[in-house]
Design a protein around this motif. Structure first.
Motif, PDB file in Angstrom:
ATOM      1  N   ASP A  30       0.836  -1.195   0.000  1.00 49.21           N
ATOM      2  CA  ASP A  30       0.000   0.000   0.000  1.00 49.21           C
ATOM      3  C   ASP A  30       0.872   1.248   0.000  1.00 49.21           C
ATOM      4  O   ASP A  30       1.962   1.278   0.562  1.00 49.21           O
ATOM      5  N   LYS A  72     -10.601  -2.451   2.398  1.00 50.23           N
ATOM      6  CA  LYS A  72      -9.623  -3.006   3.327  1.00 50.23           C
ATOM      7  C   LYS A  72      -9.856  -4.495   3.599  1.00 50.23           C
ATOM      8  O   LYS A  72     -10.973  -4.991   3.606  1.00 50.23           O
ATOM      9  N   ASP A  85      -1.545  -5.822   4.211  1.00 50.59           N
ATOM     10  CA  ASP A  85      -0.948  -4.518   3.957  1.00 50.59           C
ATOM     11  C   ASP A  85      -0.565  -4.371   2.482  1.00 50.59           C
ATOM     12  O   ASP A  85       0.268  -3.535   2.132  1.00 50.59           O
TER      13      ASP A  85
END
Length: 322
Positions: free
Chosen positions: A224, A305, A309
Protein backbone atom coordinates in the motif's frame (compact mmCIF):
# COMPACT_ATOMS: atom_id res chain seq x y z
CA UNK A 1 -133.77 -40.61 -44.70
CA UNK A 2 -131.41 -38.98 -47.17
CA UNK A 3 -132.46 -35.83 -49.02
CA UNK A 4 -132.33 -37.62 -52.32
CA UNK A 5 -134.99 -40.13 -51.15
CA UNK A 6 -137.48 -37.31 -50.43
CA UNK A 7 -137.44 -36.08 -54.03
CA UNK A 8 -140.21 -37.49 -56.28
CA UNK A 9 -139.02 -39.83 -59.00
CA UNK A 10 -140.62 -39.95 -62.43
CA UNK A 11 -142.61 -43.04 -63.33
CA UNK A 12 -140.77 -45.89 -64.94
CA UNK A 13 -140.47 -45.63 -68.68
CA UNK A 14 -140.99 -41.87 -68.80
CA UNK A 15 -138.53 -39.11 -69.61
CA UNK A 16 -137.75 -36.24 -67.22
CA UNK A 17 -139.48 -33.03 -68.18
CA UNK A 18 -137.23 -30.75 -65.98
CA UNK A 19 -136.87 -27.40 -67.59
CA UNK A 20 -133.49 -26.49 -69.06
CA UNK A 21 -131.29 -24.34 -66.90
CA UNK A 22 -132.61 -25.64 -63.57
CA UNK A 23 -129.60 -27.95 -62.88
CA UNK A 24 -127.54 -25.36 -60.93
CA UNK A 25 -130.49 -24.45 -58.75
CA UNK A 26 -131.16 -28.07 -57.97
CA UNK A 27 -127.45 -28.55 -57.12
CA UNK A 28 -127.56 -25.57 -54.79
CA UNK A 29 -130.70 -26.98 -53.16
CA UNK A 30 -128.97 -30.28 -52.68
CA UNK A 31 -125.93 -28.64 -51.09
CA UNK A 32 -128.14 -26.53 -48.84
CA UNK A 33 -129.91 -29.66 -47.71
CA UNK A 34 -126.61 -31.33 -46.59
CA UNK A 35 -125.47 -31.20 -42.97
CA UNK A 36 -122.87 -28.45 -42.20
CA UNK A 37 -120.05 -31.00 -41.73
CA UNK A 38 -120.53 -32.28 -45.33
CA UNK A 39 -120.63 -28.89 -47.01
CA UNK A 40 -117.41 -27.80 -48.87
CA UNK A 41 -115.84 -24.56 -47.57
CA UNK A 42 -115.82 -21.79 -50.14
CA UNK A 43 -112.37 -20.95 -51.56
CA UNK A 44 -111.32 -17.38 -50.73
CA UNK A 45 -108.58 -15.57 -52.74
CA UNK A 46 -105.40 -14.49 -50.89
CA UNK A 47 -105.08 -10.88 -49.83
CA UNK A 48 -102.81 -8.75 -52.02
CA UNK A 49 -100.79 -5.92 -50.40
CA UNK A 50 -101.00 -2.64 -52.25
CA UNK A 51 -97.75 -1.80 -54.08
CA UNK A 52 -96.04 1.57 -53.66
CA UNK A 53 -96.11 3.49 -56.84
CA UNK A 54 -92.56 4.72 -57.48
CA UNK A 55 -91.95 7.67 -59.64
CA UNK A 56 -89.54 6.95 -62.47
CA UNK A 57 -86.01 8.21 -61.66
CA UNK A 58 -84.87 11.09 -63.73
CA UNK A 59 -81.79 10.51 -65.82
CA UNK A 60 -78.81 12.51 -64.53
CA UNK A 61 -76.01 13.49 -66.85
CA UNK A 62 -72.53 13.05 -65.38
CA UNK A 63 -70.57 16.32 -65.41
CA UNK A 64 -67.53 17.94 -63.81
CA UNK A 65 -67.67 18.63 -60.05
CA UNK A 66 -68.55 22.16 -58.96
CA UNK A 67 -65.98 22.23 -56.11
CA UNK A 68 -62.24 21.66 -55.88
CA UNK A 69 -61.65 18.04 -54.94
CA UNK A 70 -59.81 17.36 -51.69
CA UNK A 71 -58.25 14.10 -50.43
CA UNK A 72 -61.03 11.94 -48.99
CA UNK A 73 -63.88 13.56 -50.98
CA UNK A 74 -66.60 11.25 -52.31
CA UNK A 75 -67.35 11.42 -56.06
CA UNK A 76 -70.98 10.69 -56.91
CA UNK A 77 -71.29 7.79 -59.34
CA UNK A 78 -74.38 9.30 -61.00
CA UNK A 79 -73.57 12.96 -61.61
CA UNK A 80 -69.82 13.17 -60.84
CA UNK A 81 -70.15 15.78 -58.08
CA UNK A 82 -67.49 15.94 -55.34
CA UNK A 83 -68.87 15.69 -51.82
CA UNK A 84 -67.23 16.07 -48.37
CA UNK A 85 -66.40 12.75 -46.65
CA UNK A 86 -69.14 13.21 -44.03
CA UNK A 87 -72.01 13.22 -46.54
CA UNK A 88 -74.18 10.16 -47.25
CA UNK A 89 -76.10 11.53 -50.22
CA UNK A 90 -74.94 13.64 -53.14
CA UNK A 91 -75.36 17.38 -52.65
CA UNK A 92 -76.27 17.85 -56.34
CA UNK A 93 -78.44 14.90 -57.39
CA UNK A 94 -79.30 13.25 -54.05
CA UNK A 95 -77.96 9.80 -55.01
CA UNK A 96 -76.52 7.52 -52.33
CA UNK A 97 -72.77 7.78 -51.75
CA UNK A 98 -72.33 4.30 -50.24
CA UNK A 99 -70.38 3.05 -53.26
CA UNK A 100 -68.88 6.41 -54.20
CA UNK A 101 -65.24 6.71 -55.30
CA UNK A 102 -62.83 8.32 -52.80
CA UNK A 103 -60.41 11.00 -54.00
CA UNK A 104 -56.69 10.13 -53.68
CA UNK A 105 -54.14 12.78 -54.68
CA UNK A 106 -50.66 11.56 -55.80
CA UNK A 107 -47.70 12.45 -53.60
CA UNK A 108 -46.18 14.73 -56.23
CA UNK A 109 -49.38 16.75 -56.50
CA UNK A 110 -49.54 17.05 -52.70
CA UNK A 111 -46.06 18.62 -52.78
CA UNK A 112 -46.89 21.17 -55.45
CA UNK A 113 -50.49 21.75 -54.40
CA UNK A 114 -51.33 25.22 -53.22
CA UNK A 115 -53.17 25.43 -49.96
CA UNK A 116 -56.57 27.10 -50.18
CA UNK A 117 -56.82 30.53 -48.67
CA UNK A 118 -58.81 31.04 -45.52
CA UNK A 119 -62.42 31.95 -46.18
CA UNK A 120 -63.43 35.38 -44.91
CA UNK A 121 -66.20 35.71 -42.39
CA UNK A 122 -69.25 37.80 -43.20
CA UNK A 123 -68.01 40.61 -40.95
CA UNK A 124 -64.55 40.58 -42.51
CA UNK A 125 -65.99 40.54 -46.02
CA UNK A 126 -68.26 43.48 -45.19
CA UNK A 127 -65.41 45.45 -43.64
CA UNK A 128 -63.04 44.54 -46.45
CA UNK A 129 -60.34 43.39 -44.01
CA UNK A 130 -59.16 39.99 -42.86
CA UNK A 131 -57.14 38.97 -39.89
CA UNK A 132 -54.30 36.92 -41.28
CA UNK A 133 -52.44 34.77 -38.75
CA UNK A 134 -48.79 35.59 -38.33
CA UNK A 135 -46.53 32.95 -39.86
CA UNK A 136 -42.88 32.47 -39.17
CA UNK A 137 -40.26 32.80 -41.87
CA UNK A 138 -39.74 29.03 -41.89
CA UNK A 139 -43.47 28.38 -42.31
CA UNK A 140 -43.61 30.80 -45.25
CA UNK A 141 -40.57 29.17 -46.85
CA UNK A 142 -41.77 25.56 -46.41
CA UNK A 143 -43.64 25.37 -49.76
CA UNK A 144 -40.52 26.51 -51.60
CA UNK A 145 -38.34 24.10 -49.60
CA UNK A 146 -40.63 21.19 -50.46
CA UNK A 147 -40.49 22.05 -54.15
CA UNK A 148 -36.70 22.33 -54.14
CA UNK A 149 -36.30 19.02 -52.31
CA UNK A 150 -38.70 17.27 -54.68
CA UNK A 151 -36.87 18.58 -57.75
CA UNK A 152 -33.47 17.64 -56.27
CA UNK A 153 -34.67 14.09 -55.54
CA UNK A 154 -36.09 13.77 -59.04
CA UNK A 155 -32.89 15.01 -60.73
CA UNK A 156 -30.72 12.89 -58.41
CA UNK A 157 -32.74 9.78 -59.14
CA UNK A 158 -32.43 10.28 -62.88
CA UNK A 159 -28.67 10.87 -62.60
CA UNK A 160 -28.24 7.82 -60.34
CA UNK A 161 -30.09 5.56 -62.76
CA UNK A 162 -28.35 6.79 -65.92
CA UNK A 163 -24.73 7.47 -64.80
CA UNK A 164 -22.82 4.36 -63.68
CA UNK A 165 -19.81 6.11 -62.00
CA UNK A 166 -22.16 8.23 -59.90
CA UNK A 167 -24.15 5.13 -58.96
CA UNK A 168 -20.98 3.35 -57.78
CA UNK A 169 -19.86 6.38 -55.75
CA UNK A 170 -23.28 6.68 -54.08
CA UNK A 171 -23.33 2.97 -53.25
CA UNK A 172 -19.86 3.18 -51.65
CA UNK A 173 -20.89 6.18 -49.56
CA UNK A 174 -24.08 4.41 -48.49
CA UNK A 175 -22.19 1.29 -47.38
CA UNK A 176 -19.67 3.39 -45.46
CA UNK A 177 -22.40 5.42 -43.77
CA UNK A 178 -24.26 2.25 -42.79
CA UNK A 179 -21.07 0.75 -41.32
CA UNK A 180 -20.46 3.88 -39.24
CA UNK A 181 -24.02 3.93 -38.02
CA UNK A 182 -23.85 0.27 -37.02
CA UNK A 183 -20.57 0.89 -35.20
CA UNK A 184 -22.35 3.51 -33.09
CA UNK A 185 -25.49 1.45 -32.49
CA UNK A 186 -23.78 -1.94 -32.08
CA UNK A 187 -20.06 -1.27 -31.62
CA UNK A 188 -17.59 -4.14 -31.95
CA UNK A 189 -14.30 -4.32 -30.07
CA UNK A 190 -10.96 -6.00 -30.60
CA UNK A 191 -8.54 -6.90 -27.77
CA UNK A 192 -5.42 -4.73 -27.29
CA UNK A 193 -2.35 -6.17 -25.57
CA UNK A 194 0.42 -3.91 -24.22
CA UNK A 195 3.93 -5.00 -25.19
CA UNK A 196 5.30 -3.91 -21.79
CA UNK A 197 3.91 -3.51 -18.25
CA UNK A 198 6.14 -1.99 -15.57
CA UNK A 199 5.59 -0.87 -11.98
CA UNK A 200 7.30 1.06 -9.21
CA UNK A 201 6.87 -1.81 -6.77
CA UNK A 202 5.53 -5.36 -6.60
CA UNK A 203 5.57 -8.33 -4.25
CA UNK A 204 7.75 -11.31 -5.04
CA UNK A 205 6.12 -13.67 -7.54
CA UNK A 206 3.42 -11.15 -8.50
CA UNK A 207 5.02 -8.78 -11.07
CA UNK A 208 3.17 -6.00 -12.93
CA UNK A 209 3.21 -8.12 -16.10
CA UNK A 210 0.66 -10.43 -14.41
CA UNK A 211 -1.91 -7.65 -14.95
CA UNK A 212 -2.08 -8.34 -18.68
CA UNK A 213 -0.89 -11.93 -19.18
CA UNK A 214 -4.34 -13.26 -20.10
CA UNK A 215 -4.63 -15.55 -17.05
CA UNK A 216 -6.93 -15.23 -14.04
CA UNK A 217 -4.87 -17.49 -11.75
CA UNK A 218 -2.09 -14.85 -11.52
CA UNK A 219 -2.22 -11.33 -10.10
CA UNK A 220 -0.20 -8.19 -9.51
CA UNK A 221 0.35 -7.24 -5.87
CA UNK A 222 2.18 -4.28 -4.31
CA UNK A 223 2.53 -2.67 -0.93
CA UNK A 224 0.00 0.00 0.00
CA UNK A 225 1.10 3.56 -0.61
CA UNK A 226 2.13 5.96 -3.34
CA UNK A 227 4.22 3.32 -5.15
CA UNK A 228 1.19 1.22 -6.12
CA UNK A 229 1.54 2.36 -9.74
CA UNK A 230 1.83 0.40 -13.01
CA UNK A 231 2.39 1.61 -16.60
CA UNK A 232 1.05 -0.16 -19.69
CA UNK A 233 2.87 0.68 -22.95
CA UNK A 234 1.94 -0.04 -26.57
CA UNK A 235 4.21 -0.43 -29.59
CA UNK A 236 1.96 1.82 -31.71
CA UNK A 237 -0.74 4.41 -30.99
CA UNK A 238 -4.07 2.77 -30.22
CA UNK A 239 -7.50 4.15 -29.40
CA UNK A 240 -8.32 2.16 -26.27
CA UNK A 241 -11.99 2.68 -25.36
CA UNK A 242 -12.96 -0.11 -22.95
CA UNK A 243 -11.43 -2.15 -20.11
CA UNK A 244 -12.39 -5.15 -18.01
CA UNK A 245 -10.90 -5.06 -14.50
CA UNK A 246 -10.83 -7.94 -11.99
CA UNK A 247 -9.88 -6.78 -8.49
CA UNK A 248 -8.29 -8.74 -5.66
CA UNK A 249 -6.74 -12.17 -5.73
CA UNK A 250 -8.44 -14.79 -7.88
CA UNK A 251 -9.62 -17.64 -5.63
CA UNK A 252 -8.85 -15.66 -2.43
CA UNK A 253 -10.76 -12.40 -2.81
CA UNK A 254 -10.37 -11.36 0.85
CA UNK A 255 -6.64 -12.20 0.92
CA UNK A 256 -5.52 -8.66 0.00
CA UNK A 257 -6.83 -5.10 -0.20
CA UNK A 258 -8.80 -4.21 -3.35
CA UNK A 259 -8.73 -0.85 -5.16
CA UNK A 260 -11.75 1.37 -4.61
CA UNK A 261 -10.55 4.19 -6.87
CA UNK A 262 -8.16 4.18 -9.82
CA UNK A 263 -6.54 7.28 -11.31
CA UNK A 264 -5.59 6.87 -15.00
CA UNK A 265 -3.11 9.09 -16.82
CA UNK A 266 -3.01 8.81 -20.62
CA UNK A 267 -0.14 9.75 -22.93
CA UNK A 268 -2.49 12.28 -24.56
CA UNK A 269 -2.42 14.32 -21.34
CA UNK A 270 -5.97 13.35 -20.37
CA UNK A 271 -6.74 11.90 -16.92
CA UNK A 272 -9.66 9.87 -15.61
CA UNK A 273 -10.84 8.67 -12.20
CA UNK A 274 -12.68 5.34 -11.99
CA UNK A 275 -14.65 4.02 -9.00
CA UNK A 276 -14.80 0.22 -8.71
CA UNK A 277 -17.20 -2.07 -6.88
CA UNK A 278 -15.92 -4.57 -4.33
CA UNK A 279 -16.64 -7.71 -6.32
CA UNK A 280 -14.52 -10.57 -7.73
CA UNK A 281 -16.38 -10.36 -11.05
CA UNK A 282 -15.00 -8.47 -14.04
CA UNK A 283 -16.10 -4.82 -14.14
CA UNK A 284 -16.47 -3.06 -17.47
CA UNK A 285 -15.40 0.59 -17.63
CA UNK A 286 -15.29 3.09 -20.49
CA UNK A 287 -11.93 4.79 -21.04
CA UNK A 288 -11.83 8.44 -22.09
CA UNK A 289 -8.35 8.61 -23.60
CA UNK A 290 -8.95 11.63 -25.81
CA UNK A 291 -7.53 9.84 -28.88
CA UNK A 292 -4.78 7.35 -29.70
CA UNK A 293 -2.40 6.61 -26.82
CA UNK A 294 0.97 4.93 -26.46
CA UNK A 295 0.85 4.44 -22.67
CA UNK A 296 -1.54 4.35 -19.70
CA UNK A 297 -0.48 4.92 -16.08
CA UNK A 298 -2.62 3.29 -13.40
CA UNK A 299 -2.49 4.76 -9.86
CA UNK A 300 -4.28 2.96 -7.00
CA UNK A 301 -6.19 5.34 -4.75
CA UNK A 302 -8.47 4.41 -1.84
CA UNK A 303 -8.94 0.74 -0.94
CA UNK A 304 -11.44 -1.83 0.19
CA UNK A 305 -9.62 -3.01 3.33
CA UNK A 306 -8.70 -6.57 4.25
CA UNK A 307 -6.39 -8.11 6.88
CA UNK A 308 -3.37 -7.32 4.71
CA UNK A 309 -0.95 -4.52 3.96
CA UNK A 310 -0.90 -5.10 0.18
CA UNK A 311 -3.22 -4.35 -2.76
CA UNK A 312 -3.89 -6.80 -5.59
CA UNK A 313 -5.43 -6.74 -9.08
CA UNK A 314 -5.92 -10.02 -10.97
CA UNK A 315 -6.29 -8.83 -14.57
CA UNK A 316 -6.91 -5.79 -16.80
CA UNK A 317 -8.13 -6.45 -20.36
CA UNK A 318 -8.11 -3.58 -22.87
CA UNK A 319 -10.23 -3.21 -26.00
CA UNK A 320 -10.41 -0.84 -28.97
CA UNK A 321 -13.31 -0.24 -31.35
CA UNK A 322 -12.99 -1.82 -34.75
Amino acid sequence: MSPSAALPRPPSGTTSTRPAGTGLADGAALVAGLPPAQRAAPVQPEAVQPQEVRAPRKAVNRSAPTRTLQPGDLICGDCGEGNPPNRRFCSRCGASLVAAETVHIPWWRRIFRRRPRRQLTAAEAAAGTARRPKRSLLARAMPLIRRVVAIALLVGGIAYASFAPLRGWVNDRAVDTKARAMSVIHPQYTPIHPFEVTGQSSLSGHPPAALSDGFTNTFWAAADGDKAVVTLRFDHPVNVSRALIRSGISGNFQGANRPHDLHLVYSTGKTQDIALDDTPDAQQVTLKTGGNVTSIELHVGSLYKASSDSVAITEIELFAKK
